[in-house]
Design an enzyme around this catalytic site. Structure first.
Site, short mmCIF file in Angstrom:
data_model
loop_
_atom_site.label_atom_id
_atom_site.label_comp_id
_atom_site.label_asym_id
_atom_site.label_seq_id
_atom_site.Cartn_x
_atom_site.Cartn_y
_atom_site.Cartn_z
N LYS A 83 0.85 -1.19 0.00
CA LYS A 83 0.00 0.00 0.00
C LYS A 83 0.89 1.24 0.00
CE LYS A 83 -4.30 0.90 2.47
NZ LYS A 83 -4.88 0.77 3.81
C1 E4P Z 1 -8.25 1.17 4.15
O1 E4P Z 1 -7.47 0.75 3.38
C2 E4P Z 1 -8.19 2.51 4.77
O2 E4P Z 1 -6.96 2.73 5.36
C3 E4P Z 1 -9.32 2.63 5.74
O3 E4P Z 1 -10.51 2.15 5.15
C4 E4P Z 1 -9.51 4.01 6.33
O4 E4P Z 1 -10.69 4.04 7.09
P1 E4P Z 1 -11.02 5.20 8.14
O5 E4P Z 1 -11.29 6.45 7.40
O6 E4P Z 1 -12.25 4.71 8.87
O7 E4P Z 1 -9.83 5.33 9.05
#
Ligand code: E4P
Length: 217
Positions: A83
């Site tokens: 990522k």
């Molecule tokens: C996933 O890959 C993201 O990091 C995540 O969905 C972020 O979610 P949040 O906005 O609830 O922290």
């Protein structure tokens, strides 16, 4: 639509994997901190539970640093998706990793133009954050609609991975738009099962079944 769970909690991941509903897992530094576990160890454990893509996020901000971290992370298992943030350095890293055959999830996407850049960089997944978009007065689902339209216009292979999902409505709307994946907290996946009429129906069928005095086995 594929279902990913957005957590580093291995108890939740195991339980959902046993339901046969899990196609992958996403983590981020916040979720790893919440788990209280060692990053590489917990990612390895998750990769052993779910055969689908498991996203592990780099924390370096420069291309060379991202590549060094990705080298370590991609050795953990074959189902790792690296990522990277949606920055010029992140997309440079994305191009390099995907051309080497490594899955890449480009994260922190808040505009359709950013999603276009990620697709041009060969991203495997683009992660638009619908919840955080809504929190800031924008329309998260409109963003997903725009990205779907653009990706279809040019037949990009990049999968739209709807992230920052906060409600079952986000899941429903994503499915109607034709997003490829939704990554959700475990509680949202469990919430998708719920309907008051399902509960009521089971209750009344069981009451009537008792009246028959029969047993199936
Ligand atoms: C996933 O890959 C993201 O990091 C995540 O969905 C972020 O979610 P949040 O906005 O609830 O922290």
């Amino acid at each position: 639509m594929k279902f990913f769970v957005d957590t580093a909690d291995t108890a939740d991941i195991r339980e959902l994997a046993e339901l046969g509903l899990l196609d992958g897992v996403t983590t981020n530094p916040t979720l790893v901190a919440k788990s209280g576990k060692d990053f590489k160890e917990v990612v390895k454990e998750i990769c052993g539970i779910v055969p689908g893509p498991v996203s592990a996020e780099v924390v370096a901000l420069d291309h060379a640093g991202m590549m060094r971290e990705a080298e370590v992370l991609r050795k953990i298992a074959n189902n790792i998706a690296i990522k990277v943030p949606l920055t010029p350095e992140g997309l440079k890293t994305c191009r390099k990793l995907t051309s080497d055959g490594t899955m890449v999830n480009v994260t922190l996407c808040f505009s359709a133009n950013q999603a276009l850049l990620a697709a041009k960089a060969g991203a495997t997944f683009i992660s638009p954050f619908v919840g955080r978009h809504d929190d800031n007065g924008f329309d998260g689902m409109e963003l997903i609609r725009d990205i779907r339209l653009i990706y279809d216009n040019y037949a990009f292979d990049t999968q739209i991975l709807v992230a920052s999902v906060r409600t079952p409505i986000h899941v429903l709307e994503s499915a109607k738009i034709g997003a490829d994946v939704a990554t959700m907290p475990a509680a949202i996946i469990r919430g998708l099962f719920k309907h008051v009429l399902t509960d009521k129906g089971i209750e009344s069928f069981l009451t009537d079944w008792k009246k028959t005095g029969q047993s199936i086995i």
